[in-house]
Scaffold this active site. Structure first.
Site, PDB file in Angstrom:
ATOM      1  N   ASN A 104       0.968  -0.983  -0.078  1.00  0.00           N
ATOM      2  CA  ASN A 104      -0.104   0.011  -0.193  1.00  0.00           C
ATOM      3  C   ASN A 104       0.923   1.153  -0.122  1.00  0.00           C
ATOM      4  O   ASN A 104       0.601   2.199  -0.788  1.00  0.00           O
ATOM      5  CB  ASN A 104      -1.047   0.178   1.274  1.00  0.00           C
ATOM      6  CG  ASN A 104      -2.062  -0.960   1.195  1.00  0.00           C
ATOM      7  OD1 ASN A 104      -2.369  -1.588   0.191  1.00  0.00           O
ATOM      8  ND2 ASN A 104      -2.595  -1.139   2.500  1.00  0.00           N
TER       9      ASN A 104
ATOM     10  N   GLY B 140      -6.420   1.187   5.654  1.00  0.00           N
ATOM     11  CA  GLY B 140      -5.077   1.709   4.760  1.00  0.00           C
ATOM     12  C   GLY B 140      -5.241   3.193   4.892  1.00  0.00           C
ATOM     13  O   GLY B 140      -4.029   3.864   4.596  1.00  0.00           O
TER      14      GLY B 140
ATOM     15  N   ASP C 177      -1.380   3.602   6.327  1.00  0.00           N
ATOM     16  CA  ASP C 177      -0.555   3.608   5.058  1.00  0.00           C
ATOM     17  C   ASP C 177      -0.351   4.465   4.217  1.00  0.00           C
ATOM     18  O   ASP C 177       0.618   4.847   3.720  1.00  0.00           O
ATOM     19  CB  ASP C 177      -0.849   2.156   4.197  1.00  0.00           C
ATOM     20  CG  ASP C 177      -1.112   0.868   5.162  1.00  0.00           C
ATOM     21  OD1 ASP C 177      -0.049   0.844   6.102  1.00  0.00           O
ATOM     22  OD2 ASP C 177      -1.753  -0.095   4.872  1.00  0.00           O
TER      23      ASP C 177
ATOM     24  N   TYR D  86      -7.649 -13.101   8.525  1.00  0.00           N
ATOM     25  CA  TYR D  86      -6.600 -13.464   7.722  1.00  0.00           C
ATOM     26  C   TYR D  86      -6.676 -15.059   7.418  1.00  0.00           C
ATOM     27  O   TYR D  86      -6.806 -15.764   8.602  1.00  0.00           O
ATOM     28  CB  TYR D  86      -5.400 -12.819   8.325  1.00  0.00           C
ATOM     29  CG  TYR D  86      -5.301 -11.404   8.612  1.00  0.00           C
ATOM     30  CD1 TYR D  86      -4.957 -10.622   7.401  1.00  0.00           C
ATOM     31  CD2 TYR D  86      -5.680 -10.848   9.840  1.00  0.00           C
ATOM     32  CE1 TYR D  86      -5.044  -9.000   7.830  1.00  0.00           C
ATOM     33  CE2 TYR D  86      -5.298  -9.423  10.137  1.00  0.00           C
ATOM     34  CZ  TYR D  86      -5.190  -8.737   8.931  1.00  0.00           C
ATOM     35  OH  TYR D  86      -5.070  -7.411   9.312  1.00  0.00           O
TER      36      TYR D  86
ATOM     37  N   ARG E 189      -0.411  -5.874  15.004  1.00  0.00           N
ATOM     38  CA  ARG E 189      -1.455  -6.672  14.640  1.00  0.00           C
ATOM     39  C   ARG E 189      -1.826  -7.664  15.560  1.00  0.00           C
ATOM     40  O   ARG E 189      -1.025  -8.908  15.979  1.00  0.00           O
ATOM     41  CB  ARG E 189      -1.611  -7.601  13.215  1.00  0.00           C
ATOM     42  CG  ARG E 189      -1.336  -6.495  12.252  1.00  0.00           C
ATOM     43  CD  ARG E 189      -2.708  -5.814  12.020  1.00  0.00           C
ATOM     44  NE  ARG E 189      -2.551  -4.994  10.635  1.00  0.00           N
ATOM     45  CZ  ARG E 189      -2.524  -3.673  10.809  1.00  0.00           C
ATOM     46  NH1 ARG E 189      -2.170  -2.942  11.927  1.00  0.00           N
ATOM     47  NH2 ARG E 189      -2.402  -2.970   9.703  1.00  0.00           N
TER      48      ARG E 189
END
Length: 325
Positions: free
Chosen positions: A43, A263, A266, A107, A171
């Site tokens: 990203n 995002g 990022d 995930y 995370r």
């Protein structure tokens, strides 16, 4: 690689396929889905490339359709790509919005191609020729070999005099706080530039020993005391606070209608590093970072909403206008 000149951003990590449910509600009732790609490091690379900077992404992808998509999409964005093909699968993330304000991301990456990133995958010459090496706290959480790859890249950069940028990016679904904290602190101690949210800063600085209400300026100064000359605390709707070469900077957020917050961090980093690579002042780096982050959240997707240079210039000139004429 495309042979573009060295000296821009170099980053490494895992890029996955992104399955996103349309609409709002339980995943089981979703009837429409979009499929794209996402990954913190890529990203940032896309963000830099869209702002006319040079960017290189290093990672592993599977010998599958999703791996093909990752390589094609990054190349189409103008990102130089060192994509090592792996016999394993390319990781996936599945995202849905359970309610208006509750975004869930699952995930599927354990044992993925990206998690098998290793030091041998990192081309030392590419890192040594970079204008900045950018890494995150996500990649070291994926596996021992991925952690070693990040450490190797940082060592190469430091030996070559290349500035090292670290986004803490903790995370919780990948590793617990007790395991993550010393690894993340080690990265920050070797960085020239560090980005963190308030909770991430407290984790790096000692977790429970840091009060939850500690001002962002104190967190930024404490992070800078670990070694980085540039410490930036990203605080969402509260804007950001930074300590850069000893000077404090505070910038408010830009008011926008948030469509997808994923995002945003990022995008902020991409804006900051692009401006830094261009020789901009600290105030201009932060102004650009805030604007790119704000622009990105107005569009769904991990990197789809990142602005191109002309779009960002227009946004900075007239951020309150909702019609382009």
């Amino acid at each position: 690689m495309t042979g573009r000149p060295a000296g821009g951003l170099v980053t490494l990590g895992e890029t996955m396929g992104l399955v996103a449910a349309d609409g709002i509600g339980p995943l089981e009732y979703a009837r429409g889905f979009s499929f794209g790609i996402g990954g913190a490091e890529s990203n940032v690379a896309v963000g830099v490339a869209r702002l006319d900077g040079r960017a290189t992404w290093i990672g592993r992808v599977g010998a599958d359709a999703t791996g093909d998509l990752v390589a094609r999409r990054l190349a189409a964005e103008g990102v130089d790509t060192v994509a090592v093909r792996d016999p394993g699968f390319t990781g996936l993330m599945v995202r849905h919005r359970r309610s208006g304000g509750a975004l869930h991301v699952d995930y599927h990456r354990a044992g993925s191609a990206g998690s098998r990133l290793a030091p041998a995958d990192v081309p030392d010459a590419v890192v040594a020729a970079a204008g900045v090496l950018h890494v995150t706290g996500i990649t070291p959480a994926l596996s021992d070999s991925a952690r070693d790859a990040v450490r190797h890249a940082v060592r190469v950069a430091r030996a070559a005099g290349v500035p090292v940028s670290v986004d803490v990016n903790h995370r919780a679904k990948l590793w617990d706080r007790a395991t993550a904290a010393p690894v993340l602190r080690e990265l920050v101690e070797q960085a020239d530039i560090v980005f963190a949210g308030p909770a991430e800063a407290r984790l790096v600085l000692g977790g429970a020993g840091q009060p939850a209400g500690q001002p962002a300026a104190e967190l930024a100064r404490a992070l800078a005391a670990l070694g980085p000359a540039e410490a930036v605390v990203k605080d969402g709707a509260n804007g950001c606070t930074a300590v850069i070469d000893g000077d404090r900077h505070d910038l408010p957020a830009v008011a926008v209608t948030v469509v997808d917050p994923v995002g945003a961090g990022d995008a902020f980093v991409a804006g900051y590093l692009t401006a830094r690579l261009a020789g901009a002042s600290p105030a201009e780096r932060l102004r650009t970072a805030i604007a790119v982050g704000a622009y990105a959240v107005t569009v769904p997707g991990d990197c789809e909403g990142l602005p191109r240079r002309a779009e960002l210039d227009a946004f900075l000139s007239t951020p309150d206008d909702d019609v382009a004429r």
